[in-house]
Scaffold this active site. Structure first.
Site, PDB file in Angstrom:
ATOM      1  N   HIS A   1       0.885  -1.163   0.000  1.00  0.00           N
ATOM      2  CA  HIS A   1       0.000   0.000   0.000  1.00  0.00           C
ATOM      3  C   HIS A   1       0.926   1.217   0.000  1.00  0.00           C
ATOM      4  O   HIS A   1       2.015   1.148   0.587  1.00  0.00           O
ATOM      5  CB  HIS A   1      -0.827   0.110   1.273  1.00  0.00           C
ATOM      6  CG  HIS A   1      -1.733  -1.040   1.553  1.00  0.00           C
ATOM      7  ND1 HIS A   1      -1.320  -2.176   2.191  1.00  0.00           N
ATOM      8  CD2 HIS A   1      -3.054  -1.202   1.319  1.00  0.00           C
ATOM      9  CE1 HIS A   1      -2.347  -2.996   2.323  1.00  0.00           C
ATOM     10  NE2 HIS A   1      -3.411  -2.444   1.802  1.00  0.00           N
TER      11      HIS A   1
ATOM     12  N   ASP B   1       2.428   1.723   3.347  1.00  0.00           N
ATOM     13  CA  ASP B   1       3.342   0.708   3.889  1.00  0.00           C
ATOM     14  C   ASP B   1       4.767   1.126   3.562  1.00  0.00           C
ATOM     15  O   ASP B   1       5.699   0.865   4.312  1.00  0.00           O
ATOM     16  CB  ASP B   1       3.150  -0.670   3.238  1.00  0.00           C
ATOM     17  CG  ASP B   1       1.778  -1.256   3.441  1.00  0.00           C
ATOM     18  OD1 ASP B   1       1.125  -0.901   4.427  1.00  0.00           O
ATOM     19  OD2 ASP B   1       1.370  -2.076   2.585  1.00  0.00           O
TER      20      ASP B   1
ATOM     21  N   MET C   1       2.343  -5.813  -7.763  1.00  0.00           N
ATOM     22  CA  MET C   1       1.058  -5.185  -7.428  1.00  0.00           C
ATOM     23  C   MET C   1       1.249  -4.035  -6.449  1.00  0.00           C
ATOM     24  O   MET C   1       2.120  -4.087  -5.584  1.00  0.00           O
ATOM     25  CB  MET C   1       0.150  -6.259  -6.817  1.00  0.00           C
ATOM     26  CG  MET C   1      -1.210  -5.806  -6.383  1.00  0.00           C
ATOM     27  SD  MET C   1      -1.256  -5.128  -4.712  1.00  0.00           S
ATOM     28  CE  MET C   1      -1.856  -6.527  -3.770  1.00  0.00           C
TER      29      MET C   1
ATOM     30  N   GLU D   1     -11.165  -6.365  -4.746  1.00  0.00           N
ATOM     31  CA  GLU D   1     -11.161  -7.371  -3.676  1.00  0.00           C
ATOM     32  C   GLU D   1     -12.380  -7.199  -2.772  1.00  0.00           C
ATOM     33  O   GLU D   1     -12.544  -6.170  -2.126  1.00  0.00           O
ATOM     34  CB  GLU D   1      -9.867  -7.230  -2.864  1.00  0.00           C
ATOM     35  CG  GLU D   1      -9.772  -8.180  -1.698  1.00  0.00           C
ATOM     36  CD  GLU D   1      -8.421  -8.076  -0.988  1.00  0.00           C
ATOM     37  OE1 GLU D   1      -7.476  -7.472  -1.542  1.00  0.00           O
ATOM     38  OE2 GLU D   1      -8.324  -8.596   0.130  1.00  0.00           O
TER      39      GLU D   1
ATOM     40  N   LYS E   1     -15.051  -8.160   0.418  1.00  0.00           N
ATOM     41  CA  LYS E   1     -15.046  -8.624   1.813  1.00  0.00           C
ATOM     42  C   LYS E   1     -16.414  -8.308   2.407  1.00  0.00           C
ATOM     43  O   LYS E   1     -16.948  -7.229   2.149  1.00  0.00           O
ATOM     44  CB  LYS E   1     -13.932  -7.904   2.587  1.00  0.00           C
ATOM     45  CG  LYS E   1     -13.679  -8.455   3.980  1.00  0.00           C
ATOM     46  CD  LYS E   1     -12.449  -7.778   4.597  1.00  0.00           C
ATOM     47  CE  LYS E   1     -12.198  -8.296   5.996  1.00  0.00           C
ATOM     48  NZ  LYS E   1     -11.024  -7.665   6.623  1.00  0.00           N
TER      49      LYS E   1
ATOM     50  N   GLU F   1     -10.110 -13.227  -2.072  1.00  0.00           N
ATOM     51  CA  GLU F   1      -9.318 -13.681  -0.919  1.00  0.00           C
ATOM     52  C   GLU F   1     -10.046 -14.806  -0.185  1.00  0.00           C
ATOM     53  O   GLU F   1     -11.218 -14.665   0.173  1.00  0.00           O
ATOM     54  CB  GLU F   1      -9.051 -12.520   0.034  1.00  0.00           C
ATOM     55  CG  GLU F   1      -8.387 -13.001   1.324  1.00  0.00           C
ATOM     56  CD  GLU F   1      -7.877 -11.895   2.233  1.00  0.00           C
ATOM     57  OE1 GLU F   1      -7.348 -10.902   1.709  1.00  0.00           O
ATOM     58  OE2 GLU F   1      -8.001 -12.044   3.460  1.00  0.00           O
TER      59      GLU F   1
ATOM     60  N   HIS G   1     -11.986 -13.968   3.036  1.00  0.00           N
ATOM     61  CA  HIS G   1     -13.152 -13.092   2.933  1.00  0.00           C
ATOM     62  C   HIS G   1     -14.412 -13.866   2.565  1.00  0.00           C
ATOM     63  O   HIS G   1     -15.482 -13.622   3.124  1.00  0.00           O
ATOM     64  CB  HIS G   1     -12.877 -11.974   1.931  1.00  0.00           C
ATOM     65  CG  HIS G   1     -11.771 -11.072   2.385  1.00  0.00           C
ATOM     66  ND1 HIS G   1     -11.317 -10.012   1.638  1.00  0.00           N
ATOM     67  CD2 HIS G   1     -11.019 -11.084   3.518  1.00  0.00           C
ATOM     68  CE1 HIS G   1     -10.336  -9.399   2.301  1.00  0.00           C
ATOM     69  NE2 HIS G   1     -10.142 -10.042   3.438  1.00  0.00           N
TER      70      HIS G   1
ATOM     71  N   ASP H   1      -5.549 -13.501  -3.371  1.00  0.00           N
ATOM     72  CA  ASP H   1      -5.027 -13.404  -2.004  1.00  0.00           C
ATOM     73  C   ASP H   1      -5.254 -14.742  -1.309  1.00  0.00           C
ATOM     74  O   ASP H   1      -6.381 -15.114  -0.969  1.00  0.00           O
ATOM     75  CB  ASP H   1      -5.740 -12.291  -1.219  1.00  0.00           C
ATOM     76  CG  ASP H   1      -5.139 -10.916  -1.496  1.00  0.00           C
ATOM     77  OD1 ASP H   1      -4.198 -10.834  -2.329  1.00  0.00           O
ATOM     78  OD2 ASP H   1      -5.600  -9.936  -0.897  1.00  0.00           O
TER      79      ASP H   1
ATOM     80  N   ASP I   1     -11.826 -11.957  10.545  1.00  0.00           N
ATOM     81  CA  ASP I   1     -10.813 -12.084   9.489  1.00  0.00           C
ATOM     82  C   ASP I   1      -9.498 -12.598  10.079  1.00  0.00           C
ATOM     83  O   ASP I   1      -8.693 -11.833  10.589  1.00  0.00           O
ATOM     84  CB  ASP I   1     -10.611 -10.694   8.863  1.00  0.00           C
ATOM     85  CG  ASP I   1      -9.752 -10.725   7.618  1.00  0.00           C
ATOM     86  OD1 ASP I   1      -9.597 -11.797   7.027  1.00  0.00           O
ATOM     87  OD2 ASP I   1      -9.255  -9.658   7.232  1.00  0.00           O
TER      88      ASP I   1
ATOM     89  N   ASP J   1      -6.887 -14.446   8.655  1.00  0.00           N
ATOM     90  CA  ASP J   1      -5.647 -14.334   7.854  1.00  0.00           C
ATOM     91  C   ASP J   1      -4.593 -15.377   8.228  1.00  0.00           C
ATOM     92  O   ASP J   1      -3.414 -15.059   8.366  1.00  0.00           O
ATOM     93  CB  ASP J   1      -5.028 -12.927   8.003  1.00  0.00           C
ATOM     94  CG  ASP J   1      -5.822 -11.869   7.250  1.00  0.00           C
ATOM     95  OD1 ASP J   1      -6.539 -12.213   6.300  1.00  0.00           O
ATOM     96  OD2 ASP J   1      -5.706 -10.680   7.604  1.00  0.00           O
TER      97      ASP J   1
ATOM     98  N   ASP K   1      -1.804 -13.194   1.477  1.00  0.00           N
ATOM     99  CA  ASP K   1      -2.258 -12.068   2.305  1.00  0.00           C
ATOM    100  C   ASP K   1      -2.634 -12.638   3.669  1.00  0.00           C
ATOM    101  O   ASP K   1      -3.803 -12.779   4.007  1.00  0.00           O
ATOM    102  CB  ASP K   1      -3.455 -11.369   1.640  1.00  0.00           C
ATOM    103  CG  ASP K   1      -3.801 -10.077   2.358  1.00  0.00           C
ATOM    104  OD1 ASP K   1      -3.028  -9.680   3.247  1.00  0.00           O
ATOM    105  OD2 ASP K   1      -4.836  -9.469   2.040  1.00  0.00           O
TER     106      ASP K   1
HETATM  107  C1  GCO Z   1      -7.881  -7.172   4.689  1.00  0.00           C
HETATM  108  C2  GCO Z   1      -7.534  -7.143   3.225  1.00  0.00           C
HETATM  109  C3  GCO Z   1      -6.305  -6.399   2.914  1.00  0.00           C
HETATM  110  C4  GCO Z   1      -6.161  -6.143   1.431  1.00  0.00           C
HETATM  111  C5  GCO Z   1      -5.097  -5.169   1.195  1.00  0.00           C
HETATM  112  C6  GCO Z   1      -4.861  -4.920  -0.267  1.00  0.00           C
HETATM  113  O1  GCO Z   1      -8.792  -7.889   5.003  1.00  0.00           O
HETATM  114  O2  GCO Z   1      -7.247  -6.479   5.477  1.00  0.00           O
HETATM  115  O3  GCO Z   1      -7.445  -8.446   2.768  1.00  0.00           O
HETATM  116  O4  GCO Z   1      -5.185  -7.075   3.416  1.00  0.00           O
HETATM  117  O5  GCO Z   1      -5.910  -7.303   0.714  1.00  0.00           O
HETATM  118  O6  GCO Z   1      -5.455  -3.993   1.830  1.00  0.00           O
HETATM  119  O7  GCO Z   1      -5.721  -3.996  -0.727  1.00  0.00           O
HETATM  120 MN    MN Z   2      -6.536  -9.278   0.946  1.00  0.00          MN
HETATM  121 MN    MN Z   3      -8.232  -9.977   4.443  1.00  0.00          MN
END
Ligand code: GCO
Ligand code: MN
Ligand code: MN
Length: 390
Positions: free
Chosen positions: A57, A60, A91, A184, A186, A220, A223, A248, A258, A260, A290
């Protein structure tokens, strides 16, 4: 089998975001548990575990309040680290969720000035991504949503989002950046309800955009699993429409927050069908992990987490090839896929003559229902491949 058979293959384009392995373990209930690494240090870590690339990002890489001098220094250090580690940046994306200005959304905010700022911030972030060679631009609508539908019209939100994307598509074209946009979805978190809750929502939006050809999706695992949906089917829909531009990979228990998790660590069976789908359809884009290491991990363990994501993918890829080559499995697939060339020709395309012939076809439903479907056997063989005894 040689011990490095599951080493990460650069051709599979395994990538990590700066925000993933660089995550210091902060959560809503507690602060960081690991020291914060610089972007260059994170690139070193990603290089050490053998990945192909790193994504970011805007913030980041460059903190939102950095001076131009600080930004120049960070970019130069990061560029050196990329070179030393042989990493690329496939990306880039925009942080449109952390700063208080985005508390009610970015492109869908109720405030026209905030919407304009979000587009402006994205243009600058696209410039930054292009400087590092990024060709895919991800849009994750972190704060695009509501807690209460009293606050915003869901119809207006779609119109605002579309307008921003159309504007940014033209910007990318005019600058010659050659970006492909990847949306993306969610369902919730951090907002109570997020717009474009599932990948299919974006697949429906894309044909209504000014430049549908440059737009696709970045689904993802976590998500779709948060919403209790079958992720493999969402990816199938994206592949079938030629819109899988990025992915992702991580893992997640169904219905939870979430999480991850490390790829394949919660639902290896779903992960297997996902890898098989991507490999069978020769998906050629980047495979981004991700995901975040457990909050208990130190950086040595974070490396194990990153290696584990890639290794699990490589192992499941081998399992998928084994499944495809398994004679018994293929035999069962032949049994369940009943062929009838003449009937298939009839139903392939409508014509009055074909309709007439089909109406006259002697299709006996009682006889048809007798065809065997040994799905228990097929699934058990699949499990045996997965559990390593086939
Ligand atoms: C989340 C998202 C993020 C995005 C990232 C890219 O749930 O936090 O998955 O990790 O993928 O912001 O845009
Ligand atoms: Mn993501
Ligand atoms: Mn995520």
């Amino acid at each position: 089998m040689p011990s490095d058979a599951f080493a990460p293959d650069k051709k599979l384009k395994f990538t990590f975001g700066l925000w993933t392995v660089g995550n210091p373990g902060r959560d809503p209930f507690g602060g960081p548990v690991r020291e914060t690494l610089t972007p260059a240090q994170i690139a070193d870590l990603i290089g050490e575990v053998g990945a192909y690339g790193v994504n970011f990002h805007d913030n980041d890489l460059i903190p939102i309040d950095a001076t131009p001098e600080q930004a120049a220094q960070i970019k130069s250090d990061f560029r050196k680290a990329l070179k030393n580690n042989g990493l690329v940046v496939p990306m880039a994306t925009t942080n449109l969720f952390s700063d208080p200005v985005f508390k009610d959304g970015a492109f869908t905010s109720n405030n026209a000035q905030v919407r304009a700022y979000a587009v402006q911030k994205t243009m600058r972030a696209m410039d930054l991504g292009a400087e590092f060679g990024a060709k895919i631009y991800v849009f994750w609508g972190g704060r695009e949503g509501v807690e209460s539908d009293a606050t915003k019209s869901p119809v207006e939100a779609i119109k605002r989002f579309r307008e921003s994307i159309n504007f940014l598509s033209e910007y990318s074209i005019e600058q010659g950046y050659g970006y492909k946009f990847a949306f993306e979805a969610k369902p919730n978190e951090p907002r109570g309800h997020m717009y474009f809750a599932v990948t299919g929502s974006y697949l429906a939006l894309i044909p209504t955009l000014d430049h549908p050809e440059m737009c696709g999706v970045n689904p993802e695992v976590a998500h779709e699993h948060m919403a209790g949906l079958n992720f493999v089917h969402q990816v199938g829909a994206a592949l079938e429409s030629g819109k899988l531009f990025h992915i992702d990979l991580n893992d997640q228990e169904f219905g939870r927050y979430d999480q991850d998790f490390r790829f394949g660590s919660a639902n290896p069976k779903h992960a297997f069908f996902l890898v098989k789908l991507l490999e069978d359809h020769k998906y050629a884009g980047p495979r981004q992990f991700d995901a975040h290491a457990y909050r208990q991990s130190d950086y040595q363990d974070v490396k194990e987490f990153a290696r584990g994501c890639m290794r699990t993918y490589m192992i499941l890829k081998e399992k998928a090839a084994r499944w495809n080559a398994d004679k018994e499995i293929q035999g069962l697939l032949n049994v369940i896929n009943v062929q009838d060339a003449a009937l298939s020709k009839l139903t392939k395309k409508y014509s009055s003559a074909n309709a007439k012939k089909l109406l006259a076809a002697p299709l006996d439903r009682v006889e048809l229902a007798k065809a065997r479907l040994p799905y228990e056997q097929l699934d058990q063989l699949t499990m045996e491949v997965l559990m390593g005894v086939r």
